[in-house]
Design an enzyme around this catalytic site. Sequence first.
Site, mmCIF file in Angstrom:
data_model
loop_
_atom_site.group_PDB
_atom_site.id
_atom_site.type_symbol
_atom_site.label_atom_id
_atom_site.label_comp_id
_atom_site.label_asym_id
_atom_site.label_seq_id
_atom_site.Cartn_x
_atom_site.Cartn_y
_atom_site.Cartn_z
ATOM 1 N N ASN A 123 0.854 -1.193 0.000
ATOM 2 C CA ASN A 123 0.000 0.000 0.000
ATOM 3 C C ASN A 123 0.891 1.243 0.000
ATOM 4 O O ASN A 123 1.723 1.422 0.898
ATOM 5 C CB ASN A 123 -0.901 -0.020 1.242
ATOM 6 C CG ASN A 123 -1.921 1.099 1.230
ATOM 7 O OD1 ASN A 123 -1.597 2.254 0.961
ATOM 8 N ND2 ASN A 123 -3.160 0.779 1.541
ATOM 9 N N HIS A 128 0.869 6.093 2.118
ATOM 10 C CA HIS A 128 1.640 6.974 2.998
ATOM 11 C C HIS A 128 2.793 7.679 2.288
ATOM 12 O O HIS A 128 3.330 8.657 2.813
ATOM 13 C CB HIS A 128 2.107 6.210 4.233
ATOM 14 C CG HIS A 128 0.960 5.857 5.139
ATOM 15 N ND1 HIS A 128 0.216 6.809 5.796
ATOM 16 C CD2 HIS A 128 0.396 4.663 5.449
ATOM 17 C CE1 HIS A 128 -0.733 6.219 6.496
ATOM 18 N NE2 HIS A 128 -0.653 4.917 6.294
ATOM 19 N N HIS A 153 -5.545 3.776 -1.984
ATOM 20 C CA HIS A 153 -6.886 4.120 -1.498
ATOM 21 C C HIS A 153 -7.229 5.528 -1.964
ATOM 22 O O HIS A 153 -6.648 6.504 -1.495
ATOM 23 C CB HIS A 153 -6.907 4.032 0.030
ATOM 24 C CG HIS A 153 -8.267 4.250 0.632
ATOM 25 N ND1 HIS A 153 -8.512 4.055 1.976
ATOM 26 C CD2 HIS A 153 -9.452 4.645 0.090
ATOM 27 C CE1 HIS A 153 -9.785 4.330 2.236
ATOM 28 N NE2 HIS A 153 -10.368 4.694 1.100
ATOM 29 N N ARG A 183 -9.511 8.164 -1.465
ATOM 30 C CA ARG A 183 -10.525 8.586 -0.505
ATOM 31 C C ARG A 183 -11.352 9.734 -1.062
ATOM 32 O O ARG A 183 -10.888 10.502 -1.908
ATOM 33 C CB ARG A 183 -9.876 9.002 0.810
ATOM 34 C CG ARG A 183 -9.151 7.866 1.531
ATOM 35 C CD ARG A 183 -8.598 8.340 2.859
ATOM 36 N NE ARG A 183 -9.657 8.616 3.800
ATOM 37 C CZ ARG A 183 -9.951 7.850 4.865
ATOM 38 N NH1 ARG A 183 -9.263 6.742 5.094
ATOM 39 N NH2 ARG A 183 -10.926 8.174 5.676
ATOM 40 N N ARG A 195 -7.156 12.923 0.648
ATOM 41 C CA ARG A 195 -6.143 13.353 1.613
ATOM 42 C C ARG A 195 -4.739 12.875 1.249
ATOM 43 O O ARG A 195 -3.761 13.431 1.729
ATOM 44 C CB ARG A 195 -6.495 12.884 3.013
ATOM 45 C CG ARG A 195 -6.430 11.383 3.214
ATOM 46 C CD ARG A 195 -6.700 10.988 4.641
ATOM 47 N NE ARG A 195 -8.021 11.429 5.078
ATOM 48 C CZ ARG A 195 -8.538 11.107 6.267
ATOM 49 N NH1 ARG A 195 -7.843 10.369 7.115
ATOM 50 N NH2 ARG A 195 -9.754 11.506 6.584
ATOM 51 N N GLU A 201 -8.500 0.585 -3.289
ATOM 52 C CA GLU A 201 -9.376 0.667 -2.127
ATOM 53 C C GLU A 201 -10.270 1.888 -2.285
ATOM 54 O O GLU A 201 -9.805 2.960 -2.682
ATOM 55 C CB GLU A 201 -8.569 0.783 -0.836
ATOM 56 C CG GLU A 201 -7.827 -0.475 -0.460
ATOM 57 C CD GLU A 201 -7.122 -0.367 0.872
ATOM 58 O OE1 GLU A 201 -6.722 -1.410 1.410
ATOM 59 O OE2 GLU A 201 -6.952 0.771 1.376
ATOM 60 N N THR A 248 -8.109 3.795 7.645
ATOM 61 C CA THR A 248 -9.357 3.038 7.733
ATOM 62 C C THR A 248 -9.412 2.247 9.030
ATOM 63 O O THR A 248 -8.544 1.424 9.301
ATOM 64 C CB THR A 248 -9.486 2.083 6.537
ATOM 65 O OG1 THR A 248 -9.409 2.832 5.334
ATOM 66 C CG2 THR A 248 -10.808 1.348 6.584
ATOM 67 N N GLU A 279 -11.162 -9.166 2.400
ATOM 68 C CA GLU A 279 -9.900 -8.832 3.058
ATOM 69 C C GLU A 279 -10.193 -8.751 4.544
ATOM 70 O O GLU A 279 -10.950 -7.885 4.993
ATOM 71 C CB GLU A 279 -9.313 -7.521 2.558
ATOM 72 C CG GLU A 279 -7.991 -7.190 3.247
ATOM 73 C CD GLU A 279 -7.210 -6.071 2.607
ATOM 74 O OE1 GLU A 279 -6.402 -5.435 3.312
ATOM 75 O OE2 GLU A 279 -7.399 -5.837 1.391
ATOM 76 N N HIS A 312 -4.036 -4.627 7.581
ATOM 77 C CA HIS A 312 -4.235 -3.542 8.530
ATOM 78 C C HIS A 312 -3.409 -3.801 9.791
ATOM 79 O O HIS A 312 -3.647 -4.754 10.517
ATOM 80 C CB HIS A 312 -5.700 -3.337 8.924
ATOM 81 C CG HIS A 312 -5.915 -1.987 9.575
ATOM 82 N ND1 HIS A 312 -6.069 -0.828 8.860
ATOM 83 C CD2 HIS A 312 -5.965 -1.605 10.873
ATOM 84 C CE1 HIS A 312 -6.228 0.200 9.663
ATOM 85 N NE2 HIS A 312 -6.160 -0.250 10.904
#
Length: 259
Positions: free
Chosen positions: A10, A13, A50, A52, A56, A77, A108, A158, A212
């Site tokens: 992922n 970040h 992701h 969103r 963000r 995502e 999330t 998931e 996660h």
Amino acid sequence: MSGRLRLGVNIDHVATLREARYRARIAGEPDPVEAALICEAAGAHGITAHLREDRRHIQDRDVAELRRRLRTRLNLEMANTPEIVQIALKTKPDIVCLVPERRQEVTTEGGLDAAGQRSSLTETRQRLNEAGIEVSLFIGPDAAQVEAAAKIGAQFIELHTGAFAEEFHATVQRAKTARSSPAVPAAHEELDRLINGAERAHELGLKVNAGHGLNYENLPLLHSVPHLVELNIGHSIISRAVFVGLAAAVKEMLRLVEK
């Protein structure tokens, strides 16, 4: 666990770091797409991003570039909202993972209420599948949610591993306080829930991913969860990359994933 366990990285970040300095600009560093290509070259089996609603971190242009440049699987995502669904239908990632979103959360938190949203999730799943996109639902390892995912017709679930990660961390802290340090601290209750959730999903014909809160310390325990296809990991890898570089961080995690 059946077959070779895969690692999805992922890259959200990386985009978070960019947006902290270059918010609302069309360029900036670090570039999450370049990060994705480094992860891919280091052996990652897929890339997760992701998009969103509040944009963000990952931006629309990032998703378009990822689709254009990646050679591995793109896992998008997203929340089940009309705008983001349209972007997915246009972009055509390999797989979409539907997740809950709350504006105030940092990342999330908690799984999707598949049981309570069966109708809307089924409609979106059908539209995505008709466009050739596989669908995964990000849910907790609860029997009711797993069974709802099967009724919705998702190809994947998931499993949310956040509670497992928290239990593992608490166990490590207790061991340190007691001045004992087991090689692999136990996290029995939440691990058992993941095992049971994965077994039920497999019985229902669902393929199982997980993610996660996973990191270099707690990941080895996940090998006891059966039927896993892919682990999606982001923050831990990006954090490790600060010290050893992104390619090295991915390779270290791959060694743990592949045992």
